[in-house]
Design a protein around this motif. Structure first.
Motif, PDB file in Angstrom:
ATOM      1  N   ILE A 184       0.833  -1.207   0.000  1.00  0.00           N
ATOM      2  CA  ILE A 184       0.000   0.000   0.000  1.00  0.00           C
ATOM      3  C   ILE A 184       0.863   1.250   0.000  1.00  0.00           C
ATOM      4  CG2 ILE A 184      -1.681   1.324   1.338  1.00  0.00           C
ATOM      5  CD1 ILE A 184      -2.905  -1.334   2.211  1.00  0.00           C
ATOM      6  N   GLU A 185       1.898   1.272   0.856  1.00  0.00           N
ATOM      7  CA  GLU A 185       2.783   2.442   0.923  1.00  0.00           C
ATOM      8  C   GLU A 185       3.520   2.639  -0.401  1.00  0.00           C
ATOM      9  OE1 GLU A 185       2.531   0.065   3.123  1.00  0.00           O
ATOM     10  OE2 GLU A 185       2.317   0.924   5.145  1.00  0.00           O
ATOM     11  N   ALA A 186       3.920   1.534  -1.034  1.00  0.00           N
ATOM     12  CA  ALA A 186       4.614   1.644  -2.315  1.00  0.00           C
ATOM     13  C   ALA A 186       3.691   2.172  -3.404  1.00  0.00           C
ATOM     14  CB  ALA A 186       5.176   0.278  -2.716  1.00  0.00           C
ATOM     15  N   LEU A 187       2.459   1.704  -3.422  1.00  0.00           N
ATOM     16  CA  LEU A 187       1.499   2.173  -4.420  1.00  0.00           C
ATOM     17  C   LEU A 187       1.233   3.667  -4.275  1.00  0.00           C
ATOM     18  CD1 LEU A 187      -1.023  -0.808  -4.315  1.00  0.00           C
ATOM     19  CD2 LEU A 187       0.447  -0.187  -6.243  1.00  0.00           C
ATOM     20  N   GLU A 188       1.284   4.156  -3.057  1.00  0.00           N
ATOM     21  CA  GLU A 188       1.010   5.581  -2.815  1.00  0.00           C
ATOM     22  C   GLU A 188       2.059   6.497  -3.428  1.00  0.00           C
ATOM     23  OE1 GLU A 188       0.597   5.575   1.412  1.00  0.00           O
ATOM     24  OE2 GLU A 188      -1.566   5.186   1.350  1.00  0.00           O
ATOM     25  N   ILE A 189       3.270   5.991  -3.687  1.00  0.00           N
ATOM     26  CA  ILE A 189       4.310   6.825  -4.306  1.00  0.00           C
ATOM     27  C   ILE A 189       4.548   6.444  -5.762  1.00  0.00           C
ATOM     28  CG2 ILE A 189       5.473   7.230  -2.098  1.00  0.00           C
ATOM     29  CD1 ILE A 189       7.675   5.235  -3.207  1.00  0.00           C
ATOM     30  N   SER A 190       3.760   5.500  -6.287  1.00  0.00           N
ATOM     31  CA  SER A 190       3.986   4.992  -7.639  1.00  0.00           C
ATOM     32  C   SER A 190       3.001   5.583  -8.634  1.00  0.00           C
ATOM     33  CB  SER A 190       3.868   3.461  -7.652  1.00  0.00           C
ATOM     34  OG  SER A 190       4.838   2.878  -6.814  1.00  0.00           O
ATOM     35  N   ASP A 191       3.426   5.594  -9.884  1.00  0.00           N
ATOM     36  CA  ASP A 191       2.553   6.031 -10.968  1.00  0.00           C
ATOM     37  C   ASP A 191       1.736   4.860 -11.510  1.00  0.00           C
ATOM     38  OD1 ASP A 191       3.565   8.837 -11.235  1.00  0.00           O
ATOM     39  OD2 ASP A 191       5.435   7.764 -11.630  1.00  0.00           O
ATOM     40  N   ARG A 192       2.412   3.742 -11.725  1.00  0.00           N
ATOM     41  CA  ARG A 192       1.735   2.558 -12.228  1.00  0.00           C
ATOM     42  C   ARG A 192       2.115   1.350 -11.387  1.00  0.00           C
ATOM     43  NH1 ARG A 192       2.960   0.453 -16.756  1.00  0.00           N
ATOM     44  NH2 ARG A 192       4.907   1.565 -17.189  1.00  0.00           N
ATOM     45  N   ALA A 193       1.332   0.294 -11.531  1.00  0.00           N
ATOM     46  CA  ALA A 193       1.562  -0.908 -10.734  1.00  0.00           C
ATOM     47  C   ALA A 193       1.291  -2.153 -11.553  1.00  0.00           C
ATOM     48  CB  ALA A 193       0.675  -0.901  -9.491  1.00  0.00           C
ATOM     49  N   MET A 194       1.951  -3.223 -11.151  1.00  0.00           N
ATOM     50  CA  MET A 194       1.690  -4.543 -11.712  1.00  0.00           C
ATOM     51  C   MET A 194       1.516  -5.514 -10.564  1.00  0.00           C
ATOM     52  SD  MET A 194       4.386  -4.715 -14.894  1.00  0.00           S
ATOM     53  CE  MET A 194       5.694  -3.874 -14.008  1.00  0.00           C
TER      54      MET A 194
END
Length: 236
Positions: free
Chosen positions: A196-206
């Protein structure tokens, strides 16, 4: 134009295939995170991109050039920086010596310029320049691992579990640096256990499951999806 591309990449250890034909693209100035359950092939995939693990099938391109068969050292020289989860520093060397190892091909004058720039970005390391890396706190050591790779001035930074084992304070510091690196034009690809914390600073996700890509899209869409959240991020 994508900075880093993978097309139908297959990777694993020995005869064991863990990654089963995954494709992706990462653009300049973008943070992309890979999440998923343990054993999904996340770390195996990025090791194959960095050259730390052979690519058994498929193609890896960097700035439209096929680098599939190049080893990790050559990929690093071309601009792909890789920070593993562990063994990311030389524990018997000082912080200053670790930074120098990150740019060992540089002339002395250039080395000083790069070190000054890295220490400006990571001021936490200034007070421990003379300390051996093995004596640093977990957070300081992780910052040093990232800083050492940045000494080579990579265009792409690949990070494997950058906040693993860190205090909440240092985990936030590391995530802030990741976002700043992208803002400054670096391409950043991360695997992170704190999804969750990583997604909050990311533009896209896989999302990877069992060595295959099950989702690719905007990080905010994954954060807002109850189904994917329950399945892959441990939400209730």
């Amino acid at each position: 134009m994508a900075t880093l591309e993978a097309h139908e990449v297959i990777a694993g250890y020995g005869r064991t295939q863990i990654v089963h034909g995954i494709s992706m693209e990462v653009d300049s100035g973008e943070v992309v995170c890979i999440v998923g359950p343990n054993g999904a092939g996340k770390s195996t995939f990025i090791k194959a991109l960095a050259g730390a693990l052979p690519v058994k099938g498929g193609i890896v391109r960097f700035q439209e050039i096929d680098i599939t068969r190049l080893n990790q050292e050559i990929r690093a020289r071309r601009g792909i920086g890789y920070v593993p989860q562990t063994q990311d520093v030389f524990p018997s060397l000082t912080t200053r010596e670790n930074l120098a190892m990150g740019a060992y091909l540089c002339k002395k004058h250039e080395l000083k310029i790069r070190q000054a720039a890295v220490l400006e970005r990571f001021p936490q390391l200034k007070k421990v320049l003379a300390s051996r890396a093995g004596s640093l706190s977990g957070g300081e050591r992780k910052l040093l691992g990232i800083a050492r790779v940045l000494m080579a001035e990579p265009k792409v930074l690949i990070l494997d579990e950058p906040s693993a084992g860190l205090s909440p304070q240092y985990a936030d510091i590391v995530r802030g640096h990741i976002r700043n690196l992208a803002h400054d034009g670096h391409t950043v690809l991360i695997v992170e256990q704190h999804a969750i914390e990583a997604l909050e600073i990311s533009d896209r996700a896989m999302v990877f499951v069992a060595g295959r890509k099950h989702f690719e899209g905007l990080a905010k869409d994954l954060l807002e999806s109850e189904d994917l959240g329950q399945m892959f991020l441990g939400r209730r």
